[in-house]
Motif scaffolding. Structure first.
Motif, PDB file in Angstrom:
ATOM      1  N   PHE A   1      -5.385   7.225  -3.658  1.00  0.00           N
ATOM      2  CA  PHE A   1      -5.616   8.409  -4.424  1.00  0.00           C
ATOM      3  C   PHE A   1      -6.980   8.836  -4.116  1.00  0.00           C
ATOM      4  O   PHE A   1      -7.787   8.225  -3.662  1.00  0.00           O
ATOM      5  N   ARG A   2      -6.841  10.290  -4.145  1.00  0.00           N
ATOM      6  CA  ARG A   2      -8.185  10.924  -3.963  1.00  0.00           C
ATOM      7  C   ARG A   2      -9.146  11.387  -4.949  1.00  0.00           C
ATOM      8  O   ARG A   2      -8.571  11.944  -5.846  1.00  0.00           O
ATOM      9  N   PRO A   3     -10.312  10.730  -4.948  1.00  0.00           N
ATOM     10  CA  PRO A   3     -11.120  11.065  -6.408  1.00  0.00           C
ATOM     11  C   PRO A   3     -11.564  12.345  -6.591  1.00  0.00           C
ATOM     12  O   PRO A   3     -11.930  12.720  -7.657  1.00  0.00           O
ATOM     13  N   GLY A   4     -11.426  13.448  -5.360  1.00  0.00           N
ATOM     14  CA  GLY A   4     -11.992  14.609  -5.745  1.00  0.00           C
ATOM     15  C   GLY A   4     -11.084  15.515  -6.400  1.00  0.00           C
ATOM     16  O   GLY A   4     -11.476  16.596  -6.654  1.00  0.00           O
ATOM     17  N   VAL A   5      -9.702  14.928  -6.533  1.00  0.00           N
ATOM     18  CA  VAL A   5      -8.879  15.919  -7.250  1.00  0.00           C
ATOM     19  C   VAL A   5      -8.220  15.335  -8.512  1.00  0.00           C
ATOM     20  O   VAL A   5      -7.324  15.960  -9.033  1.00  0.00           O
ATOM     21  N   ILE A   6      -9.057  14.506  -9.104  1.00  0.00           N
ATOM     22  CA  ILE A   6      -8.500  14.071 -10.624  1.00  0.00           C
ATOM     23  C   ILE A   6     -10.009  13.634 -11.290  1.00  0.00           C
ATOM     24  O   ILE A   6     -10.708  13.259 -10.743  1.00  0.00           O
TER      25      ILE A   6
ATOM     26  N   LEU B   1       0.853  -1.298   0.028  1.00  0.00           N
ATOM     27  CA  LEU B   1      -0.111  -0.044   0.025  1.00  0.00           C
ATOM     28  C   LEU B   1       0.703   1.430   0.016  1.00  0.00           C
ATOM     29  O   LEU B   1       1.682   1.354   0.663  1.00  0.00           O
ATOM     30  N   THR B   2       0.426   2.210  -0.738  1.00  0.00           N
ATOM     31  CA  THR B   2       1.414   3.408  -0.746  1.00  0.00           C
ATOM     32  C   THR B   2       0.181   4.641  -0.442  1.00  0.00           C
ATOM     33  O   THR B   2      -0.777   4.569  -1.023  1.00  0.00           O
ATOM     34  N   PRO B   3       0.618   5.366   0.282  1.00  0.00           N
ATOM     35  CA  PRO B   3      -0.292   6.518   1.047  1.00  0.00           C
ATOM     36  C   PRO B   3      -0.477   7.611  -0.045  1.00  0.00           C
ATOM     37  O   PRO B   3       0.049   7.690  -0.993  1.00  0.00           O
ATOM     38  N   THR B   4      -1.511   8.490   0.248  1.00  0.00           N
ATOM     39  CA  THR B   4      -1.720   9.565  -0.493  1.00  0.00           C
ATOM     40  C   THR B   4      -1.993  10.900   0.439  1.00  0.00           C
ATOM     41  O   THR B   4      -2.509  10.653   1.546  1.00  0.00           O
TER      42      THR B   4
ATOM     43  N   ASP C   1       3.923  11.371  -4.150  1.00  0.00           N
ATOM     44  CA  ASP C   1       3.027  10.942  -4.976  1.00  0.00           C
ATOM     45  C   ASP C   1       2.976   9.336  -5.278  1.00  0.00           C
ATOM     46  O   ASP C   1       4.028   8.761  -5.696  1.00  0.00           O
ATOM     47  N   ALA C   2       1.827   8.723  -5.329  1.00  0.00           N
ATOM     48  CA  ALA C   2       1.677   7.200  -5.195  1.00  0.00           C
ATOM     49  C   ALA C   2       1.841   6.672  -6.647  1.00  0.00           C
ATOM     50  O   ALA C   2       2.517   5.670  -6.762  1.00  0.00           O
ATOM     51  N   TRP C   3       1.188   7.375  -7.438  1.00  0.00           N
ATOM     52  CA  TRP C   3       1.321   6.715  -8.906  1.00  0.00           C
ATOM     53  C   TRP C   3       2.554   7.127  -9.394  1.00  0.00           C
ATOM     54  O   TRP C   3       3.202   5.761 -10.006  1.00  0.00           O
ATOM     55  N   LEU C   4       3.307   8.050  -9.485  1.00  0.00           N
ATOM     56  CA  LEU C   4       4.476   8.138 -10.038  1.00  0.00           C
ATOM     57  C   LEU C   4       5.627   7.137  -9.084  1.00  0.00           C
ATOM     58  O   LEU C   4       6.437   6.553  -9.821  1.00  0.00           O
ATOM     59  N   THR C   5       5.479   7.079  -7.705  1.00  0.00           N
ATOM     60  CA  THR C   5       6.625   6.446  -6.792  1.00  0.00           C
ATOM     61  C   THR C   5       6.453   4.784  -7.376  1.00  0.00           C
ATOM     62  O   THR C   5       7.395   4.067  -7.709  1.00  0.00           O
ATOM     63  N   THR C   6       5.099   4.336  -7.257  1.00  0.00           N
ATOM     64  CA  THR C   6       4.939   2.938  -7.663  1.00  0.00           C
ATOM     65  C   THR C   6       5.419   2.654  -9.129  1.00  0.00           C
ATOM     66  O   THR C   6       5.702   1.524  -9.368  1.00  0.00           O
TER      67      THR C   6
END
Length: 401
Positions: free
Chosen positions: A94-99, A64-67, A73-78
């Protein structure tokens, strides 16, 4: 039903103490009320790669990678870490409200292709208005969950492989699609303890996550979500988020917990509790209620220690004990319907080995784990011996390889 074991990537840093890079005043902007600590490890890619490789070697299924604004950033790191691992999956928060949900669907599809199907998604609606506003999100608690509901409907619709239209309060999409749907579809993990969160889980998610509350409280949550899902004609699986302190003996494990507690001065605990008490998250308030900010009686259930939650937001409890005792507790939660165990410990590298080499064999002996494929599976036999057998791999000399 086998147990699925997952570990954690500390993309905000970690170390030999519970007081790490995370700050507890002003959401991480100021640290003037936090006692300086030593032994903190920066979340650079080399250290995170060490943890990811260890988790893979030890048989964990995913990490699990946090947000948040306090971590990388979880997407880029993983995505970077997929290039230094082979089987390990990444549970990307990830947070659905910001994308945009269509962009998220596209990112997930791309990720699945470049990682060869190793993406899992952890949807974090957010329980802290201060943190949400940093991302430009000004919705209140319940409306954030209503938006998450729509977000997940759009994501699943876009993954359907045909142009998808959606007209809701928060999203209006015309002809949404990805060039190619992800294969396989990423499983969606989600947590939320409020009345607003339950129906969202029931309608949309694959795995409902709870933080580590005592078994009776966890059972109530499982029954609640299972009932809501049945009314939607769906089946939801369950997971739990816990820290672990597992040692060869119970005495050693509790001594480690005591050392972590001794590192916390009253001022640090008070600052953390003040900041965490402002959270709108019902789950966070339930975590705080387990200990009430007091160091007394932190073993709130057999082998379940609430000391982590004195200074850490989110998951605030740890399984503490001998390897067999920790396995007992996992087996107890498993009997309640918990299938996924998302675990962590301080420091994450060392604790992965304590758990992987100590508890995992206990669980395997009890028939709770599926077999993990050997990295040498499929490698041809040498001199009549399988490559996975001791001495079976070829011995290379003077070849520069």
């Amino acid at each position: 039903m086998s147990v699925h074991l997952h570990w954690f990537l500390p993309t905000g840093g970690d170390g030999r103490t519970l007081v790490d890079r995370h700050a507890y005043t002003d959401g991480g902007i100021r640290r003037d009320r936090i006692t300086p600590v030593s032994g903190v490890r920066a979340p650079d890619i080399e250290y995170l790669a060490q943890i990811a490789k260890a988790a893979e070697q030890l048989g964990f299924e995913a990490v699990l990678t946090p947000t948040g604004t306090w971590c990388e950033d979880a997407w880029l790191t993983t995505a970077a870490l997929t290039q230094v691992t082979e089987r390990l999956k990444f549970l990307v928060a990830f947070r659905p409200g910001v994308i945009s949900p269509v962009l998220a669907a596209q990112m997930a599809a791309t990720y699945q292709r470049i990682s060869r199907g190793r993406l899992l998604l952890n949807v974090v609606t957010g329980g802290d208005s201060t943190e949400q506003k940093r991302f430009g999100d000004h919705l209140d608690h319940d409306r954030r969950y209503a938006r998450t509901d729509e977000f997940l409907q759009v994501v699943r619709g876009v993954w359907g492989g045909a142009p998808f239209d959606f007209h809701g309060e928060h999203y209006q999409v015309e002809g949404g699609l990805t060039a190619l749907p992800p294969e396989p579809l990423p499983e969606i993990f989600f947590g939320g303890s409020s009345a607003a969160a339950g129906p969202v889980a029931a309608r949309n998610v694959d795995v409902y996550l709870t933080w580590g509350e005592p078994p009776e409280q966890v059972k109530q949550k499982v029954d609640w979500i299972r009932g809501l899902a049945e009314r939607e004609g769906r089946t939801v699986r369950f997971g739990i988020r816990l820290h672990t302190i597992s040692r060869d003996s119970s005495k050693e494990a509790w001594a480690t917990a005591g050392r972590l507690l001794d590192d916390l001065d009253p001022e640090t605990v008070a600052a953390a509790q003040q900041a965490l008490g402002k959270s709108e998250s019902v789950g966070q308030q339930r975590m705080l209620a387990l200990h009430g900010g007091s160091r007394d009686k932190l073993e709130i259930s057999p082998n379940l220690w609430a000391g982590v939650g004195l200074v850490r937001g989110g998951a605030g409890t740890a399984l503490v004990g001998s390897h067999a005792e920790v396995a007992d507790r996992i087996e107890e939660y498993h009997a309640l319907g918990i299938e996924h165990f998302v675990l962590s410990g301080y420091p994450h590298l060392e604790e992965a080995y304590w758990f992987g080499e100590g508890v995992r064999p206990e669980l395997a002996a009890r028939g709770l784990l599926a077999a993990v494929p050997s990295p040498l599976e499929g490698v041809p036999a040498v001199n009549g011996r399988p490559a996975s057998a001791p001495g079976g791999a070829p011995f290379l000399v003077a070849g520069g390889r």
